[in-house]
Design a protein around this motif. Structure first.
Motif, PDB file in Angstrom:
ATOM      1  N   ALA A 166      11.591   7.352  11.901  1.00 24.60           N
ATOM      2  CA  ALA A 166      10.452   6.649  12.508  1.00 24.60           C
ATOM      3  C   ALA A 166      10.741   6.348  13.974  1.00 24.60           C
ATOM      4  O   ALA A 166      10.452   5.262  14.472  1.00 24.60           O
ATOM      5  N   ASP A 167      11.305   7.325  14.678  1.00 25.03           N
ATOM      6  CA  ASP A 167      11.721   7.105  16.064  1.00 25.03           C
ATOM      7  C   ASP A 167      10.627   7.417  17.071  1.00 25.03           C
ATOM      8  O   ASP A 167      10.828   7.306  18.270  1.00 25.03           O
ATOM      9  N   ARG A 168       9.463   7.826  16.620  1.00 25.36           N
ATOM     10  CA  ARG A 168       8.344   8.092  17.519  1.00 25.36           C
ATOM     11  C   ARG A 168       7.038   7.844  16.765  1.00 25.36           C
ATOM     12  O   ARG A 168       7.016   7.897  15.533  1.00 25.36           O
ATOM     13  N   PRO A 169       5.971   7.566  17.469  1.00 26.69           N
ATOM     14  CA  PRO A 169       4.676   7.367  16.793  1.00 26.69           C
ATOM     15  C   PRO A 169       4.285   8.603  15.989  1.00 26.69           C
ATOM     16  O   PRO A 169       4.523   9.730  16.407  1.00 26.69           O
ATOM     17  N   LEU A 170       3.694   8.373  14.844  1.00 29.21           N
ATOM     18  CA  LEU A 170       3.259   9.474  13.997  1.00 29.21           C
ATOM     19  C   LEU A 170       1.843   9.179  13.484  1.00 29.21           C
ATOM     20  O   LEU A 170       1.656   8.699  12.361  1.00 29.21           O
ATOM     21  N   PRO A 171       0.828   9.457  14.304  1.00 30.34           N
ATOM     22  CA  PRO A 171      -0.544   9.209  13.866  1.00 30.34           C
ATOM     23  C   PRO A 171      -0.986  10.229  12.820  1.00 30.34           C
ATOM     24  O   PRO A 171      -0.772  11.422  12.983  1.00 30.34           O
ATOM     25  N   ILE A 172      -1.585   9.726  11.741  1.00 27.62           N
ATOM     26  CA  ILE A 172      -2.110  10.598  10.691  1.00 27.62           C
ATOM     27  C   ILE A 172      -3.500  10.098  10.298  1.00 27.62           C
ATOM     28  O   ILE A 172      -3.803   8.917  10.454  1.00 27.62           O
ATOM     29  N   PRO A 173      -4.362  10.972   9.790  1.00 32.23           N
ATOM     30  CA  PRO A 173      -5.673  10.521   9.317  1.00 32.23           C
ATOM     31  C   PRO A 173      -5.568   9.961   7.901  1.00 32.23           C
ATOM     32  O   PRO A 173      -4.877  10.528   7.050  1.00 32.23           O
ATOM     33  N   GLY A 174      -6.199   8.836   7.659  1.00 35.54           N
ATOM     34  CA  GLY A 174      -6.160   8.271   6.315  1.00 35.54           C
ATOM     35  C   GLY A 174      -6.622   6.831   6.293  1.00 35.54           C
ATOM     36  O   GLY A 174      -6.911   6.235   7.330  1.00 35.54           O
ATOM     37  N   ASP A 175      -6.685   6.281   5.098  1.00 29.69           N
ATOM     38  CA  ASP A 175      -7.043   4.881   4.907  1.00 29.69           C
ATOM     39  C   ASP A 175      -5.756   4.067   4.953  1.00 29.69           C
ATOM     40  O   ASP A 175      -4.967   4.083   4.008  1.00 29.69           O
ATOM     41  N   ARG A 176      -5.537   3.374   6.048  1.00 28.19           N
ATOM     42  CA  ARG A 176      -4.277   2.664   6.239  1.00 28.19           C
ATOM     43  C   ARG A 176      -4.026   1.629   5.149  1.00 28.19           C
ATOM     44  O   ARG A 176      -2.908   1.500   4.641  1.00 28.19           O
ATOM     45  N   ASP A 177      -5.059   0.872   4.779  1.00 28.46           N
ATOM     46  CA  ASP A 177      -4.885  -0.180   3.775  1.00 28.46           C
ATOM     47  C   ASP A 177      -4.455   0.397   2.435  1.00 28.46           C
ATOM     48  O   ASP A 177      -3.567  -0.136   1.767  1.00 28.46           O
ATOM     49  N   LEU A 178      -5.089   1.501   2.034  1.00 25.04           N
ATOM     50  CA  LEU A 178      -4.735   2.107   0.753  1.00 25.04           C
ATOM     51  C   LEU A 178      -3.329   2.689   0.779  1.00 25.04           C
ATOM     52  O   LEU A 178      -2.547   2.513  -0.161  1.00 25.04           O
ATOM     53  N   LEU A 179      -2.974   3.377   1.864  1.00 24.72           N
ATOM     54  CA  LEU A 179      -1.638   3.968   1.940  1.00 24.72           C
ATOM     55  C   LEU A 179      -0.560   2.891   2.054  1.00 24.72           C
ATOM     56  O   LEU A 179       0.570   3.083   1.581  1.00 24.72           O
ATOM     57  N   ALA A 180      -0.895   1.760   2.651  1.00 27.02           N
ATOM     58  CA  ALA A 180       0.064   0.646   2.704  1.00 27.02           C
ATOM     59  C   ALA A 180       0.385   0.163   1.292  1.00 27.02           C
ATOM     60  O   ALA A 180       1.534  -0.222   0.996  1.00 27.02           O
ATOM     61  N   ILE A 181      -0.604   0.183   0.404  1.00 24.34           N
ATOM     62  CA  ILE A 181      -0.368  -0.201  -0.990  1.00 24.34           C
ATOM     63  C   ILE A 181       0.605   0.778  -1.650  1.00 24.34           C
ATOM     64  O   ILE A 181       1.496   0.373  -2.403  1.00 24.34           O
ATOM     65  N   VAL A 182       0.464   2.065  -1.340  1.00 21.42           N
ATOM     66  CA  VAL A 182       1.367   3.077  -1.912  1.00 21.42           C
ATOM     67  C   VAL A 182       2.815   2.782  -1.536  1.00 21.42           C
ATOM     68  O   VAL A 182       3.696   2.661  -2.405  1.00 21.42           O
ATOM     69  N   PHE A 183       3.067   2.650  -0.242  1.00 24.96           N
ATOM     70  CA  PHE A 183       4.463   2.525   0.208  1.00 24.96           C
ATOM     71  C   PHE A 183       5.041   1.137  -0.078  1.00 24.96           C
ATOM     72  O   PHE A 183       6.232   1.016  -0.366  1.00 24.96           O
ATOM     73  N   SER A 184       4.220   0.091  -0.030  1.00 28.61           N
ATOM     74  CA  SER A 184       4.733  -1.234  -0.382  1.00 28.61           C
ATOM     75  C   SER A 184       5.096  -1.274  -1.856  1.00 28.61           C
ATOM     76  O   SER A 184       6.107  -1.874  -2.252  1.00 28.61           O
ATOM     77  N   ASN A 185       4.299  -0.600  -2.691  1.00 30.56           N
ATOM     78  CA  ASN A 185       4.598  -0.555  -4.125  1.00 30.56           C
ATOM     79  C   ASN A 185       5.898   0.189  -4.391  1.00 30.56           C
ATOM     80  O   ASN A 185       6.740  -0.260  -5.190  1.00 30.56           O
ATOM     81  N   LEU A 186       6.083   1.327  -3.723  1.00 31.99           N
ATOM     82  CA  LEU A 186       7.315   2.099  -3.919  1.00 31.99           C
ATOM     83  C   LEU A 186       8.538   1.322  -3.442  1.00 31.99           C
ATOM     84  O   LEU A 186       9.598   1.345  -4.087  1.00 31.99           O
ATOM     85  N   LEU A 187       8.400   0.610  -2.333  1.00 38.50           N
ATOM     86  CA  LEU A 187       9.522  -0.193  -1.823  1.00 38.50           C
ATOM     87  C   LEU A 187       9.821  -1.373  -2.736  1.00 38.50           C
ATOM     88  O   LEU A 187      10.988  -1.688  -3.015  1.00 38.50           O
ATOM     89  N   GLU A 188       8.767  -2.040  -3.206  1.00 30.23           N
ATOM     90  CA  GLU A 188       8.964  -3.170  -4.116  1.00 30.23           C
ATOM     91  C   GLU A 188       9.623  -2.706  -5.412  1.00 30.23           C
ATOM     92  O   GLU A 188      10.494  -3.392  -5.952  1.00 30.23           O
ATOM     93  N   ASN A 189       9.196  -1.546  -5.924  1.00 26.99           N
ATOM     94  CA  ASN A 189       9.822  -1.015  -7.134  1.00 26.99           C
ATOM     95  C   ASN A 189      11.290  -0.680  -6.906  1.00 26.99           C
ATOM     96  O   ASN A 189      12.134  -0.892  -7.776  1.00 26.99           O
ATOM     97  N   ALA A 190      11.587  -0.129  -5.723  1.00 28.41           N
ATOM     98  CA  ALA A 190      12.978   0.221  -5.410  1.00 28.41           C
ATOM     99  C   ALA A 190      13.866  -1.008  -5.449  1.00 28.41           C
ATOM    100  O   ALA A 190      15.005  -0.958  -5.924  1.00 28.41           O
TER     101      ALA A 190
END
Length: 300
Positions: A166-190
């Motif tokens: 994550a050493d540079r900006p990485l803009p992607i198209p998508g629903d930020r709120d929904l994708l935040a749920i994906v990665f927060s869930n995976l991190l919380e599970n970890a």
């Protein structure tokens, strides 16, 4: 042409054949009339089945609507008392006369409230996915992962959370709120399924028209039989019985990633940890632009 009109046309055709004097001695006429009658009965049965199917679809839609309304109502009713409990817990933490021995109990109350709020949020998100598509809008995935890793790292005692790529900006198209749920869930599970601590590693990379996020832990892992059903709704692995959860998180993560046209997969070894990989499509022009961006100091 409807089934009813087909039946009427068939009857008229058979009647014309029967009334034609040229067919008076035709031995096949009676057999043809029998076949036509059977065909008419089949059309009537199909018509009944179609009516039943239409009624079932209508009832299913009504039940789904009632279910959504119930979820919304319950979520609304739960949020108010949970907010009161959380506010009261915060006030207790600030109370100077509160015994030191009571502080861990207050912390457990607040943690329980947060778990309930997360469960409500996941139920609402699951309902939203069933009624609306993701809202694509460019956002910085690297910045979002940096923030999530910082939040999880600050609250995860005994765990080391590392972020790479994550050493540079990485803009992607998508629903930020929904994708935040994906990665927060995976991190919380970890964190949740690594009771003995260890390193949780997040790797971000881009290329070949997609971005890839890998999240690896050193936790309890999953056996092969459970791994095949891990993303099923309400399914929980057999070795997760002693850990809180509703079996919605990973199912929801897969639904969100699928909605974005991507994919999520998992590899695991029982007792040695799990590795989740999320792949999201990105226009090749954006990938080339990101690769050409200046390198900043790595966050970890």
């Amino acid at each position: 042409m409807t089934m009813r009109s087909q039946e009427q046309e068939l009857r008229q055709w058979v009647q014309r054949l029967a009334e034609d004097p040229a067919n008076a001695d035709n031995p096949l006429l009676a057999e043809f009339q029998t076949l036509a009658e059977r065909h008419g009965k089949l059309l009537r049965q199909f018509r009944k089945i179609a009516k039943i199917s239409d009624r079932l679809q209508t009832e299913t839609k009504e039940m789904a609507l009632q279910q959504r309304q119930f979820v919304l109502m319950v979520s609304h009713e739960f949020r108010t008392p949970l907010a009161i409990i959380d506010s009261a817990s915060q006030m207790l933490e600030l109370e100077p006369k509160l015994p030191v021995s009571a502080m861990p109990r207050v912390g457990k109350i607040r943690n329980a409230v947060q778990r309930m709020l997360h469960l409500i949020e996941r139920c609402l998100t699951n309902d939203r996915l069933g009624t609306a598509a993701a809202r694509p809008m460019a956002f910085d995935l690297a910045a979002m992962l940096t923030a999530l890793v910082g939040e999880v790292g600050a609250s995860a005692c005994g765990h080391r959370v590392e972020l790479h790529g994550a050493d540079r900006p990485l803009p992607i198209p998508g629903d930020r709120d929904l994708l935040a749920i994906v990665f927060s869930n995976l991190l919380e599970n970890a964190v949740k399924y690594s009771p003995n601590g260890g390193t949780i590693r997040v790797d971000l990379s881009a290329g070949e028209g997609q971005v890839t996020v890998g999240i690896t832990d050193e936790g309890i892992g999953v056996n092969a039989a459970d791994a095949a059903r891990l993303f099923d709704k309400y399914f929980r692995a057999s070795n997760a019985a002693g850990t809180t959860g509703a079996g919605l998180g990973l199912h929801l993560a897969r639904c969100i990633v699928d909605t974005h046209g991507g994919g999520i997969s998992m590899t695991s070894e029982l007792g040695r940890g799990s590795a989740f990989t999320v792949r999201l499509p990105v226009p090749r022009a954006e990938v080339r632009a990101n690769a050409a961006a200046p390198v900043a100091e790595e966050t970890s």
